[in-house]
Design a protein around this motif. Structure first.
Motif, mmCIF file in Angstrom:
data_model
loop_
_atom_site.group_PDB
_atom_site.id
_atom_site.type_symbol
_atom_site.label_atom_id
_atom_site.label_comp_id
_atom_site.label_asym_id
_atom_site.label_seq_id
_atom_site.Cartn_x
_atom_site.Cartn_y
_atom_site.Cartn_z
ATOM 1 N N VAL A 49 -17.048 10.568 43.292
ATOM 2 C CA VAL A 49 -17.759 10.674 42.008
ATOM 3 C C VAL A 49 -17.145 11.737 41.110
ATOM 4 N N ASP A 50 -16.010 12.284 41.515
ATOM 5 C CA ASP A 50 -15.363 13.345 40.751
ATOM 6 C C ASP A 50 -14.561 12.732 39.601
ATOM 7 N N PRO A 51 -14.918 13.002 38.356
ATOM 8 C CA PRO A 51 -14.214 12.375 37.222
ATOM 9 C C PRO A 51 -12.750 12.791 37.108
ATOM 10 N N ALA A 52 -12.374 13.897 37.722
ATOM 11 C CA ALA A 52 -10.989 14.345 37.645
ATOM 12 C C ALA A 52 -10.058 13.505 38.515
ATOM 13 N N ILE A 53 -10.609 12.817 39.524
ATOM 14 C CA ILE A 53 -9.752 12.082 40.458
ATOM 15 C C ILE A 53 -10.159 10.613 40.614
ATOM 16 N N VAL A 54 -11.205 10.192 39.907
ATOM 17 C CA VAL A 54 -11.659 8.789 39.959
ATOM 18 C C VAL A 54 -11.883 8.303 38.540
ATOM 19 N N GLU A 55 -11.111 7.316 38.108
ATOM 20 C CA GLU A 55 -11.253 6.780 36.759
ATOM 21 C C GLU A 55 -12.485 5.887 36.645
ATOM 22 N N ASP A 56 -12.605 4.911 37.527
ATOM 23 C CA ASP A 56 -13.700 3.939 37.462
ATOM 24 C C ASP A 56 -14.802 4.358 38.427
ATOM 25 N N ARG A 57 -15.552 5.397 38.040
ATOM 26 C CA ARG A 57 -16.580 5.898 38.948
ATOM 27 C C ARG A 57 -17.682 4.873 39.224
ATOM 28 N N PRO A 58 -18.188 4.128 38.211
ATOM 29 C CA PRO A 58 -19.214 3.114 38.521
ATOM 30 C C PRO A 58 -18.705 2.049 39.484
ATOM 31 N N GLY A 59 -17.458 1.599 39.277
ATOM 32 C CA GLY A 59 -16.912 0.570 40.156
ATOM 33 C C GLY A 59 -16.697 1.071 41.572
ATOM 34 N N ILE A 60 -16.170 2.269 41.697
ATOM 35 C CA ILE A 60 -15.939 2.858 43.024
ATOM 36 C C ILE A 60 -17.265 3.094 43.734
ATOM 37 N N LYS A 61 -18.267 3.577 42.984
ATOM 38 C CA LYS A 61 -19.586 3.818 43.576
ATOM 39 C C LYS A 61 -20.194 2.524 44.097
ATOM 40 N N ALA A 62 -20.138 1.479 43.289
ATOM 41 C CA ALA A 62 -20.725 0.196 43.692
ATOM 42 C C ALA A 62 -20.008 -0.400 44.902
ATOM 43 N N GLY A 239 -3.202 12.545 43.309
ATOM 44 C CA GLY A 239 -4.555 13.011 43.028
ATOM 45 C C GLY A 239 -5.464 11.932 42.489
ATOM 46 N N GLN A 240 -5.148 10.687 42.781
ATOM 47 C CA GLN A 240 -5.935 9.540 42.312
ATOM 48 C C GLN A 240 -6.779 9.000 43.474
ATOM 49 N N TYR A 241 -7.921 9.642 43.716
ATOM 50 C CA TYR A 241 -8.736 9.258 44.874
ATOM 51 C C TYR A 241 -9.278 7.833 44.737
#
Length: 359
Positions: A49-62, A239-241
């Motif tokens: 959920v870290d915006p610095a290393i995850v671009e698509d946070r909603p998609g990754i979360k889902a 650094g692209q988690y």
């Protein structure tokens, strides 16, 4: 007459086993720098959920956080198929252990150890220096029954040096190689690879590696195949988690497609052992951004790895061995899966892992 009949019966009973042993197949796969933490815990809730290393946070979360079982959401084939029908080792939360035995904890030393059965202190960088050591793949290719039936597909270009293509006869399709196409699909694949962006100078997208390998399996039916995917390591270094998680999930899908293809082909079905592992671990999360790096000097926990296998003789449901599984044991384990005497390759190599039910 009774003696002759008894002998005939004995030979008829022995023949299927001998044929099966002679026709055993092997597919070895590595996921570069894939941490055991993600394999056995799934996506890290804080990192994902870290915006610095995850671009698509909603998609990754889902996709990877909302499911109740995060590890199965990320790598379903490893857990739903390999872990139940074979072995999946290295969950340190449950006391299971796998590691590299070299003292470098990065790629070239790790791959050398996996492929030769022992670490070599002379290999101290990732520079594309031809490997002085003979891999079990090169050794097999020199044996009757295997000559011309071993193939390698890798995303990282340095594999031409790791497998010393200048000395060995093993065909290696690595990096941005565009081999002479055998048909329309490979021709299109080559054009797409040449026309696609290159994020890294020495590593192509895993989709190209996977499809080159799958096409060769369907067309040539080699006895031994090694596939080395690379995106999981490079996205982590960048650094692209979020992209690293997606790369791991894609690789798991590649494994499923690979296994399904093998089981649908009579040349492989019921005869093939699939081994999956990694060349090194990563930082253990004890410091911020630890997950990005690896190497013995700064990240001492990056020797921690994992190992999976499935096949006709592999035990089912094994999650832990009596001793820590070493990367130096992969070569002998692979040879034992083929019913080939690993000591004939190198008696000083690491011993086979005790994962076979009938050995």
């Amino acid at each position: 007459m009774k003696i002759l009949m008894t002998l005939a019966v004995a030979l008829s009973l022995a023949a299927p086993s001998a044929r099966a042993a002679e026709d055993r197949r092997l597919v070895l796969v590595t996921l570069d720098g894939m941490r055991w933490q993600e394999v056995f815990r799934g996506a890290d809730p804080a990192l994902a959920v870290d915006p610095a290393i995850v671009e698509d946070r909603p998609g990754i979360k889902a996709a990877f956080l909302d499911p109740a079982d995060r590890k199965r959401a990320l790598t379903p084939f490893l857990h739903e198929v390999m872990a139940t029908q074979g072995v999946l080792i290295g969950d340190r939360d449950l006391g299971s252990c796998a590691r590299v035995t070299n003292d470098k904890f990065f790629s070239y030393p790790g791959y050398n150890e996996i492929l030769t059965g022992r670490p070599d202190p002379r290999i101290a960088s990732n520079d594309p220096v031809p490997n002085p050591n003979v891999s079990f793949l090169e050794w097999l290719d020199g044996r009757p029954g295997y000559r011309g039936k071993v193939a390698v597909f890798a995303s990282w270009s340095v594999f031409t040096a790791i497998l010393n293509t200048g000395r060995s006869r093993v065909p290696v399709n690595a990096g941005f190689m565009t081999p002479k196409p055998h048909g329309a699909f490979e021709a299109a694949l080559g054009r797409l690879q040449d026309q696609s962006p290159r994020i890294w100078s020495t590593v192509r997208f895993d989709a190209f590696t996977h499809n080159y390998a799958l096409e060769a399996i369907r067309r040539d039916r080699p006895k031994v195949v090694y596939i080395a995917y690379g995106e999981t390591d490079d996205f982590a270094h960048d650094g692209q988690y979020g992209h690293m998680l997606e790369a791991a999930h894609r690789a798991d899908g590649f494994l499923r497609e690979l296994w399904t293809t093998l089981q649908a082909d009579k040349a492989y079905a019921g005869k093939t052992t699939l081994i999956v592992t990694t060349d090194h671990g990563r930082g253990d999360g004890s410091r911020p951004n630890d997950w990005k790096g690896h190497g013995a000097v700064i990240w001492p926990a990056s020797d921690q790895t994992w190992f999976a296998a499935i096949g006709p003789d592999v035990k089912k449901g094994v999650t832990k061995l009596d001793q820590c599984a070493g990367a130096n044991q992969v070569a002998a384990t692979a040879l034992q899966a083929l019913d080939v005497d690993w000591k004939a390759f190198d008696p000083q190599a690491g011993t086979p892992l005790p994962i076979f039910a009938l050995r």
